[in-house]
Design an enzyme around this catalytic site. Structure first.
Site, PDB file in Angstrom:
ATOM      1  N   HIS B  59      32.653  37.853  38.649  1.00 28.88           N
ATOM      2  CA  HIS B  59      32.857  38.526  39.937  1.00 28.88           C
ATOM      3  C   HIS B  59      31.486  38.908  40.492  1.00 28.88           C
ATOM      4  CE1 HIS B  59      37.243  38.813  39.494  1.00 28.88           C
ATOM      5  NE2 HIS B  59      36.997  38.990  38.207  1.00 28.88           N
ATOM      6  N   LEU B  60      31.096  38.218  41.558  1.00 25.87           N
ATOM      7  CA  LEU B  60      29.794  38.508  42.171  1.00 25.87           C
ATOM      8  C   LEU B  60      29.921  39.512  43.317  1.00 25.87           C
ATOM      9  CD1 LEU B  60      28.110  34.973  42.141  1.00 25.87           C
ATOM     10  CD2 LEU B  60      27.741  36.884  40.571  1.00 25.87           C
ATOM     11  N   ARG B  61      31.170  39.797  43.745  1.00 30.27           N
ATOM     12  CA  ARG B  61      31.491  40.866  44.691  1.00 30.27           C
ATOM     13  C   ARG B  61      31.041  40.644  46.123  1.00 30.27           C
ATOM     14  NH1 ARG B  61      35.313  42.420  41.518  1.00 30.27           N
ATOM     15  NH2 ARG B  61      34.825  43.942  39.892  1.00 30.27           N
ATOM     16  N   ASN B  91      38.188  37.103  44.678  1.00 35.44           N
ATOM     17  CA  ASN B  91      38.714  38.387  45.184  1.00 35.44           C
ATOM     18  C   ASN B  91      37.627  39.224  45.856  1.00 35.44           C
ATOM     19  OD1 ASN B  91      37.433  38.909  42.745  1.00 35.44           O
ATOM     20  ND2 ASN B  91      38.845  40.551  42.167  1.00 35.44           N
ATOM     21  N   ASP B 151      42.707  35.453  40.704  1.00 36.78           N
ATOM     22  CA  ASP B 151      42.347  36.403  39.651  1.00 36.78           C
ATOM     23  C   ASP B 151      42.269  37.841  40.144  1.00 36.78           C
ATOM     24  OD1 ASP B 151      41.391  37.056  36.933  1.00 36.78           O
ATOM     25  OD2 ASP B 151      39.668  37.753  38.062  1.00 36.78           O
ATOM     26  N   HIS B 231      41.203  34.849  30.767  1.00 33.69           N
ATOM     27  CA  HIS B 231      41.106  35.992  29.845  1.00 33.69           C
ATOM     28  C   HIS B 231      42.349  36.261  28.998  1.00 33.69           C
ATOM     29  CE1 HIS B 231      43.043  37.690  33.336  1.00 33.69           C
ATOM     30  NE2 HIS B 231      41.934  37.910  33.993  1.00 33.69           N
ATOM     31  N   ASN B 277      41.212  44.903  32.792  1.00 25.89           N
ATOM     32  CA  ASN B 277      42.420  44.095  32.982  1.00 25.89           C
ATOM     33  C   ASN B 277      42.096  42.653  32.605  1.00 25.89           C
ATOM     34  OD1 ASN B 277      44.473  42.495  33.947  1.00 25.89           O
ATOM     35  ND2 ASN B 277      44.529  43.396  35.981  1.00 25.89           N
ATOM     36  N   ASP B 304      34.355  37.338  32.654  1.00 30.45           N
ATOM     37  CA  ASP B 304      35.071  38.257  33.541  1.00 30.45           C
ATOM     38  C   ASP B 304      34.167  39.432  33.926  1.00 30.45           C
ATOM     39  OD1 ASP B 304      36.984  39.358  35.154  1.00 30.45           O
ATOM     40  OD2 ASP B 304      38.353  39.932  33.539  1.00 30.45           O
ATOM     41  N   HIS B 308      31.291  47.447  38.826  1.00 33.67           N
ATOM     42  CA  HIS B 308      31.843  48.538  39.636  1.00 33.67           C
ATOM     43  C   HIS B 308      30.776  49.604  39.816  1.00 33.67           C
ATOM     44  CE1 HIS B 308      35.965  47.170  39.758  1.00 33.67           C
ATOM     45  NE2 HIS B 308      35.940  46.940  38.454  1.00 33.67           N
TER      46      HIS B 308
END
Lengths: 342, 429
Positions: B59-61, B91, B151, B231, B277, B304, B308
């Protein structure tokens, strides 16, 4: 330094008996014309309630006031918390105001633990109910009530007593705390509920589980009925309110099959007609109202032992106070999980 | 002409050899190579040379949550962790469900220069599970998307999942499923079991993952497509994937480093750094996952990596975000759990962290052997290194690691992206 009460599992037998004995001393104060002790004069107790619970809040408030503490009530509703302020910022604010103890009720399991193990505040943390985790002072007042009815009182534990807890175990913080505390005090606990309301993993709890209320009633010294929220029905935990009441409710017939000395308990508020009928709720065997009174004594004892330091709780009683030890009560204060899990 | 000589590294853990890189390509592998006089030398005695690591799940956001990570900071973290290619999950805000968004992420990756970024496209519009996103357009875009995933959310509608599996056959795509039955996990906070019963945190049953995996391997078999399980976290999931593979069905699976090491016992601290998760499971699950990764039932390790911001973890458990950063610690955790335990050798690590993920993602130029003529995407590891994890030193913008202060083995000393060193002596170049 032991300074928090987060979980009933943190209490040893001696810790628990000390709290109960201290609560007996506190209860005597309630019989005096002036129901107030100077013990916590100048100390500040904050009731930090993120969930509505008028009963628990006023019980802690009365307890702190009878010990002469200054009490601040902080309700999440209508405060900055409802505008999105974090638990951390709320805690830092209370710390800045000089709270000696924070009594916290929170909808999230573990919030008091988080408060106690963070560096957000320096004072004592008392768990007044967190999510579906624990409610240790409720368990203590329940044990106090049982001890008064089922034993000779001061100094005793609940060895060999059979306690049955009936209802929504899955979502009950009262049940979790009671299982820990009552077994620590030597009682044998049986949980009764429909299988849907028993948590997966219960097999590791130090108690029995039964799905059949009638089978365990006859050998119970105390039967504790838990509140069952009607909304659970909509989540398919049980088919209908009536079916629940038939299978797991306590009515007069069932109460009649309990041993003569056995008591009926309820942490309140009661759902009359659901888990308990009016006939049972209003009978002399039901200790629900007495539990409320005992709650103040227990919370006085807890606040005193966490904050009171070395002074005797009650100075004018004829008996030596069990809370007083020659070298001060500190070593016998309730332990906390904080140290043990580091 | 640029030349680099890596001297005396154990290639895939084998015999010590020299590797000469010329103009981004591996020119020669062997002893006493010729033509190395003008090469910059990296002394690599005692170190392990691996093909550049490939992450199928990052996740590179960016776009949208640049407060937690950007493509630039995320690819820096990837390089530090020994990765030369990462798959950026969909996402984001807006969701990567159009050719425009995947091309934006792809372009940002090109500009970063630290690590190749292969965007993953959303399966459904807005990750809502209702309407297929324009999968073909994302594939045909400059980003060349071949892995599609919602995901963070499960494609729980069986018909949508079936159609997606069928549709991507046209361009050899794969659906990477986040297996989580939504009704069984409403409000779920942690693995359902002994610990959740005590802590009073709403349980996340293993069956919520396993039932979706069971359904999806059957669907993939029925329509003759391939499905990838993100995952995987339970012993039961391993059994289902093992069974599906025994049937010859086209099923692949990944496991995260944290599920190879951590258990739900850690949740007793109520420290949200352990909130993730799928949730941390039990010791028995951890051991089953390691065994499955060793025997190939689980194809690959995927991080994964889920950054945050501090405030999303510095709070009570229930309010906290789910996820852990993982790029910079992945190889160390794999060494600790798989290599140092004797379950996997370094050739196995190369397979599970480079060859297989590149193959599953149909990624060109990555996951290639360390042989002459291949692109010089390489990772050099010092396996003897021991040290505590210090989040303050992370290249990632976020610090939500569950390993703070924990002693882990191994450190990436150099990473080469097409011959250019992105990491030198453990520091970004």
């Amino acid at each position: 330094m032991k300074r928090h009460l987060i979980s009933a599992a943190d209490l040893t037998r001696d810790d628990a008996v000390l709290i109960l004995d201290t609560a007996e001393e506190m209860a005597r104060v309630a019989d005096r014309p002036i129901k107030k002790l100077p013990t916590l004069r100048g100390r500040t107790v904050v009731n930090l309630f993120f969930e509505d619970s008028t009963r628990t809040r006023i019980s802690f408030e009365a307890a702190a006031k009878r010990l002469s503490a200054d009490v601040i009530n902080f309700s999440a509703k209508g405060s900055s918390v409802s505008k999105g302020e974090s638990l951390k910022d709320t805690a830092l604010t209370l710390e800045a105001m000089g709270a000696d103890a924070v009594v916290i009720r929170h909808g999230d399991s573990g919030a008091p633990h988080r408060l106690a193990t963070s560096d957000w505040i320096g004072g004592s943390v008392v768990n007044a109910g967190d999510g579906t985790h624990e409610h240790p002072t409720q368990a203590l007042l329940d044990a106090f009530t049982m001890r008064r009815h089922l034993t000779d009182g001061a100094g005793q534990d609940l060895s060999g007593r059979h306690i049955t807890i009936v209802g929504d175990i899955l979502h009950s913080r009262v049940a979790r705390s009671n299982v820990h505390l009552l077994t620590t005090l030597g009682a044998e606990v049986t949980l009764v509920a429909p299988p849907t309301l028993v948590p997966v993993g219960v097999e590791r709890w130090p108690c029995e589980v039964s799905y059949d209320l009638d089978a365990v009633l006859t050998k119970s010294d105390a039967v504790m009925m838990l509140r069952v929220q009607r909304e659970r029905m909509n989540a398919a935990f049980f088919p209908t309110e009536r079916e629940y009441a038939r299978r797991y409710g306590l009515d007069g017939d069932r109460m009649g099959r309990m041993p003569d000395h056995a008591i009926v308990m309820h942490p309140g508020p009661m759902n009359r007609g659901m888990e308990i009928t009016a006939q049972v709720a209003d009978s002399p065997r039901c200790t629900a109202v007495e539990q409320v009174a005992n709650g103040v004594s227990i919370r006085m004892a807890v606040l005193y032992l966490l904050l009171g330091g070395n002074e005797p709780a009650v100075t004018t009683t004829a008996h030596p106070s069990p809370a007083t030890t020659p070298d001060g009560g500190a070593a016998r204060r309730p332990s906390s999980r904080t140290e043990e899990t580091k | 002409m640029s030349k680099t000589l890596i001297r005396g590294a154990k290639v895939l853990g084998g015999e010590a050899q020299d590797v000469l890189i010329t103009d981004g390509v591996i020119a020669a592998v062997g002893d006493e190579l010729a033509g190395t006089e003008d090469a910059a030398v990296v002394e690599a005695a005692g170190r392990i040379l691996l093909p550049g690591l490939v992450d199928l799940h990052t996740h590179l956001r960016e776009p949208g949550r640049e407060d937690s990570e950007t493509v630039l900071t995320g690819t820096k973290a990837a390089a530090v962790g020994g990765f030369t290619a990462v798959h950026a999950m969909a996402n984001t805000f807006p969701v990567a469900d159009t050719a425009g968004v995947v091309e934006q992420v792809w372009r940002l990756g090109k500009e970063s220069g630290y690590c190749d970024v292969q965007p993953v496209g959303a399966v459904t519009v807005g990750l809502e599970g209702k309407k297929l996103a324009e999968l073909g357009a994302m594939h045909d875009s400059a980003a060349g998307v071949r892995v599609f995933s919602d995901d963070g959310k499960c494609v729980d509608d069986a018909v949508i999942m079936r159609r997606a599996l069928e549709y991507v056959k046209a361009f050899d795509g794969v659906i990477a499923q986040h297996a989580q039955e939504p009704r069984l996990t409403e409000g779920a906070q942690m693995n359902e079991g002994i610990v959740s019963a005590e802590l009073g945190l709403a349980g996340w049953p293993a069956v919520a993952e396993e039932s979706i995996i069971a359904r999806d391997v059957l669907l993939a078999a029925h329509v003759g497509s391939r499905v990838h399980i993100c995952h995987l976290s339970t012993a039961g999931s391993v059994e289902i994937v093992r069974w599906a593979k025994s049937k010859g069905w086209n099923v692949t699976a990944e496991v995260t480093p944290h599920h190879l090491l951590l258990t739900d016992e850690l949740v007793r601290s109520y420290n949200p750094v352990y909130k993730v998760n799928p949730p941390l499971r039990t010791e028995a699950d951890v051991l089953a996952l390691r065994e499955a990764l060793a025997d190939g039932t689980i194809d690959c390790v995927a991080t994964d990596h889920a950054p945050h911001p501090h405030e999303d973890k510095d709070c009570e458990w229930g309010a906290a975000a789910m996820g852990m950063v993982g790029l910079e610690t992945a190889l160390s955790v794999v060494q600790h759990t798989m290599v140092d335990t004797g379950l996997l050798d370094w050739a196995g690590v190369a397979d599970r962290m480079s060859f297989r993920p590149a193959e599953i993602g149909r990624l060109k130029g990555h996951g290639r052997p360390v042989s002459p003529g291949e692109p010089a995407n390489l990772t050099l590891l010092d396996p003897a290194y021991r040290g505590p994890v210090d989040p303050a030193g992370f290249a990632s913008r976020s610090r939500n690691t569950p390993y703070e202060g924990r002693e882990l083995p191994g450190r990436v000393s150099h990473t080469f992206l097409r011959g250019r060193a992105t990491v030198v002596d453990g520091k970004l170049a």
